[in-house]
Design a protein around this motif. Structure first.
Motif, PDB file in Angstrom:
ATOM      1  N   PHE A  81       0.706  -1.031   0.015  1.00 13.28           N
ATOM      2  CA  PHE A  81      -0.247  -0.057  -0.262  1.00 13.28           C
ATOM      3  C   PHE A  81       0.713   1.271  -0.186  1.00 13.28           C
ATOM      4  O   PHE A  81       1.955   1.294   0.614  1.00 13.28           O
ATOM      5  N   TRP A  82       0.463   2.158  -0.428  1.00 12.58           N
ATOM      6  CA  TRP A  82       0.978   3.327  -0.889  1.00 12.58           C
ATOM      7  C   TRP A  82       0.227   4.670  -0.828  1.00 12.58           C
ATOM      8  O   TRP A  82      -1.491   5.282  -1.598  1.00 12.58           O
ATOM      9  N   PHE A 116      -2.015   7.654   0.867  1.00 12.76           N
ATOM     10  CA  PHE A 116      -1.949   9.309   0.715  1.00 12.76           C
ATOM     11  C   PHE A 116      -2.572  10.044   1.659  1.00 12.76           C
ATOM     12  O   PHE A 116      -2.789  11.443   1.934  1.00 12.76           O
ATOM     13  N   PRO A 149      -4.834  10.801   5.359  1.00 12.53           N
ATOM     14  CA  PRO A 149      -4.084  11.323   6.266  1.00 12.53           C
ATOM     15  C   PRO A 149      -4.400  10.301   8.055  1.00 12.53           C
ATOM     16  O   PRO A 149      -5.349  10.772   8.848  1.00 12.53           O
ATOM     17  N   ILE A 150      -4.098   8.742   7.845  1.00 12.84           N
ATOM     18  CA  ILE A 150      -4.125   8.039   8.336  1.00 12.84           C
ATOM     19  C   ILE A 150      -3.166   6.592   8.853  1.00 12.84           C
ATOM     20  O   ILE A 150      -2.642   6.853   8.130  1.00 12.84           O
ATOM     21  N   VAL A 164       3.915   1.952   3.460  1.00  6.91           N
ATOM     22  CA  VAL A 164       4.765   3.257   2.551  1.00  6.91           C
ATOM     23  C   VAL A 164       3.846   4.364   2.743  1.00  6.91           C
ATOM     24  O   VAL A 164       2.706   4.843   2.220  1.00  6.91           O
ATOM     25  N   VAL A 180       2.372   8.731   2.273  1.00  3.20           N
ATOM     26  CA  VAL A 180       3.253   9.849   2.163  1.00  3.20           C
ATOM     27  C   VAL A 180       2.324  10.400   2.995  1.00  3.20           C
ATOM     28  O   VAL A 180       0.493  10.726   2.210  1.00  3.20           O
ATOM     29  N   HIS A 181       2.106  11.726   4.225  1.00  6.20           N
ATOM     30  CA  HIS A 181       1.377  12.136   4.775  1.00  6.20           C
ATOM     31  C   HIS A 181       2.155  13.741   4.803  1.00  6.20           C
ATOM     32  O   HIS A 181       2.816  14.036   4.886  1.00  6.20           O
ATOM     33  N   LEU A 182       1.315  13.946   3.736  1.00  5.91           N
ATOM     34  CA  LEU A 182       2.093  15.368   2.986  1.00  5.91           C
ATOM     35  C   LEU A 182       1.692  16.203   3.469  1.00  5.91           C
ATOM     36  O   LEU A 182       2.320  17.225   3.972  1.00  5.91           O
ATOM     37  N   ASP A 183       0.120  16.272   4.716  1.00  3.93           N
ATOM     38  CA  ASP A 183       0.497  17.558   5.489  1.00  3.93           C
ATOM     39  C   ASP A 183       1.048  18.113   6.806  1.00  3.93           C
ATOM     40  O   ASP A 183       1.769  18.523   7.093  1.00  3.93           O
ATOM     41  N   GLU A 184       2.445  16.416   7.126  1.00  2.13           N
ATOM     42  CA  GLU A 184       2.712  16.365   8.239  1.00  2.13           C
ATOM     43  C   GLU A 184       3.763  16.746   7.311  1.00  2.13           C
ATOM     44  O   GLU A 184       4.737  17.193   8.286  1.00  2.13           O
ATOM     45  N   GLY A 185       4.412  16.176   6.380  1.00  2.00           N
ATOM     46  CA  GLY A 185       5.700  17.278   5.611  1.00  2.00           C
ATOM     47  C   GLY A 185       5.752  18.607   5.347  1.00  2.00           C
ATOM     48  O   GLY A 185       6.976  19.254   6.114  1.00  2.00           O
ATOM     49  N   PRO A 241       3.233  16.154  13.916  1.00  5.87           N
ATOM     50  CA  PRO A 241       2.116  16.388  12.785  1.00  5.87           C
ATOM     51  C   PRO A 241       1.185  14.812  13.484  1.00  5.87           C
ATOM     52  O   PRO A 241      -0.212  14.991  13.071  1.00  5.87           O
ATOM     53  N   ARG A 285      -2.646  15.841  14.340  1.00  2.00           N
ATOM     54  CA  ARG A 285      -4.263  15.225  13.730  1.00  2.00           C
ATOM     55  C   ARG A 285      -4.805  14.565  14.153  1.00  2.00           C
ATOM     56  O   ARG A 285      -5.140  13.785  14.700  1.00  2.00           O
ATOM     57  N   PHE A 330      -4.497  20.965   2.404  1.00  4.48           N
ATOM     58  CA  PHE A 330      -3.066  21.929   3.273  1.00  4.48           C
ATOM     59  C   PHE A 330      -3.682  23.808   3.042  1.00  4.48           C
ATOM     60  O   PHE A 330      -3.497  24.709   4.760  1.00  4.48           O
ATOM     61  N   TRP A 335       9.736  23.438  -0.359  1.00  2.00           N
ATOM     62  CA  TRP A 335       8.909  22.077   0.434  1.00  2.00           C
ATOM     63  C   TRP A 335       9.016  21.310  -1.320  1.00  2.00           C
ATOM     64  O   TRP A 335       8.762  22.030  -2.491  1.00  2.00           O
ATOM     65  N   VAL A 387      11.821  20.538   3.855  1.00  2.00           N
ATOM     66  CA  VAL A 387      11.450  19.442   3.134  1.00  2.00           C
ATOM     67  C   VAL A 387      11.172  18.784   2.103  1.00  2.00           C
ATOM     68  O   VAL A 387      10.449  19.394   1.279  1.00  2.00           O
ATOM     69  N   LEU A 410       8.847   1.131  -1.013  1.00  2.00           N
ATOM     70  CA  LEU A 410       7.734  -0.512  -0.310  1.00  2.00           C
ATOM     71  C   LEU A 410       8.285  -1.142  -1.124  1.00  2.00           C
ATOM     72  O   LEU A 410       7.853  -2.375  -0.392  1.00  2.00           O
ATOM     73  N   ARG A 436      10.491  -3.299   1.133  1.00  2.00           N
ATOM     74  CA  ARG A 436       9.328  -3.991   1.992  1.00  2.00           C
ATOM     75  C   ARG A 436       8.481  -5.252   1.457  1.00  2.00           C
ATOM     76  O   ARG A 436       9.050  -5.706   3.141  1.00  2.00           O
TER      77      ARG A 436
END
Lengths: 209, 209
Positions: free
Chosen positions: A172-173, A175, A177-178, A189, A191-196, B14, B18, B103, B173, B189, B200, B203
Motif C-alpha cells: 500500500f502507498w 496518501f 492522513p491516517i 508506505v 505519504v502524509h503531505l500535511d505532516e511534511g 504532526p 492530527r 493544505f 517544500w 522538507v 515500499l 519492504r
C-alpha cells in the motif's frame, strides 16, 4: 543481503540508487567511497559501512563499479522488476500519480484507476479510464496487482484497505492522513503531505535546516 | 520549548497534532497517556516522555486537555498562523498541491503558481492563474512568501532554489528528486515520491511491514 539492515540504511538505499543512476547517465564507470560520499554528503567511512551492510560489494582500493552497484542496490530494492499499481481515487493526487512519467520509468506501472464518483467514472486520465470502484474486486481477481495507491478520503481509507487485503493486495502507498491498521505481512508506505508541511513549518520556526 | 527535542520526537509531532484534532472533532475533552497511546500505537510511557519533552504539558493523573495540548503542539509546529506558499511548476504535482483543500485548511495557503511553459501560463488552476516564471522575483518583492513549493524538473531545481533564496525565501517544500544544497538557516522538507515507492518495494521483498 548480509544480515540485519538498520532502518537508517534502508532509508538511504533509494538515494544511493538515484545517485548511481545519475553517475551512469554521466558516463562514470567507477567511483570511490570518497567520491560517492562527497556527492551524497556522507563521509567515505559511512559509505563503506553502508555498502558493507547491504552485501559487501566492491573491492577496497579499486572503488565501486557504478553499474554493478546500481544493479545490486536495484535488486535489493526490488526495482529490477515491474510493479503493477492500481490507484483508488481519481482526485488531484490520484491523477498526479497516474500521470507521472517517473514512476513507470522506475518500474511502477499504473494499470488501473478507480473512483466512486459518477462524474469521474468513464473519464480519461492519460491512457487510462477511471473505473467504478464497484468493479475493484473483480479487477484484482482477473489481473496482477502488486501495489494499491490509496488517494481517498480518511473516512473510507481503512475499510478500503481491509477489502484490498482480503483480495490479496500486499503493498500500500497511502496518501490518506491516517495510520492504517494492517495485518502482519502487508507492507505500507505513507505519504502524509500535511505532516511534511508541518515539519517544514516547525523547522522554519526553529531556524533549523 | 523544553530544551533539545530529538528528530524522532519532532517527526511524531504532526501525528500528535492530527490525532488531537480528530479527538476534538469527536468531542473528547480529556485524554490519558494510555488512551492517546492506544490510539497512536505508542506506549503510555512513550507518550508521557514525548509530551514532557515538548513542554511538560498536562498534569499526571488528570490526563491531558485535548484542546489545550492541540493548541500547544500547534504553536510548536508553527501552524497557529498562516503560511503563504508559492508553487513553481504547473504540472501534475504543482496542480495537485494548488488544488488541495487540506493544505489551506491547515494554514498553508497557495497564493501564486508559476511555470515557464507558454501553453500553461495564463491558464487557471482552481482560483489561481499560472503566471510566467519570469515574474517570480517581482512577485516575491511585492508579496509575502513563506514557502516555495518546487514542483519542477531536477535539471532546474538547484538554480531555481538559489534564486529564491536570494529573493529571501526561507522555506522549501521540494518535490524534485534532488538533494538541494541550501545555505544555513534555510529550511527544507523533501517529498521524494519515487524513493517512497522504492522503500515500499523493498519492504514487500523483505516481507517487512
Amino acid at each position: 543481503m548480509a544480515g540485519y539492515v538498520s532502518e537508517a540504511v534502508i532509508k538511504r538505499l533509494p538515494a544511493y540508487y538515484r545517485h548511481l543512476k545519475e553517475l551512469e547517465t554521466e558516463g562514470v564507470k567507477q567511483i570511490s567511497s570518497k567520491g560517492l560520499g562527497e556527492r551524497m554528503q556522507l563521509t567515505a567511512s559511512q559509505i563503506r559501512q553502508d555498502i558493507n551492510c547491504f552485501g559487501g560489494f566492491g573491492r577496497q582500493g579499486y572503488g565501486y563499479s557504478v553499474a554493478g552497484l546500481r544493479e545490486h542496490i536495484g535488486r535489493i530494492l526490488g526495482v529490477d522488476h515491474t510493479h503493477a499499481m492500481i490507484i483508488i481515487g481519481g482526485g488531484n493526487i490520484g491523477r498526479a500519480v497516474a500521470l507521472s512519467d517517473s514512476f513507470p520509468a522506475n518500474g511502477f506501472q499504473t494499470v488501473a484507476i478507480f473512483d466512486n464518483d459518477q462524474e469521474k467514472i468513464g473519464t480519461g486520465v492519460g491512457q487510462l479510464t477511471i473505473q467504478d470502484v464497484s468493479e475493484l474486486k473483480q479487477y484484482i481477481l482477473e489481473n496482477t496487482v502488486d501495489i494499491a495507491v490509496l488517494a481517498v478520503p480518511v473516512s473510507i481509507a481503512q475499510e478500503l484497505a481491509d477489502e484490498l487485503v482480503t483480495c490479496g493486495v500486499a503493498g500500500f502507498w497511502n496518501f490518506a492522513p491516517i495510520d492504517l491498521k494492517l495485518p502482519e505481512g502487508i507492507s505500507i508506505v505513507n505519504v502524509h503531505l500535511d505532516e511534511g508541511l508541518e515539519i517544514l513549518s516547525f523547522r522554519m520556526m526553529q531556524g533549523l535546516v
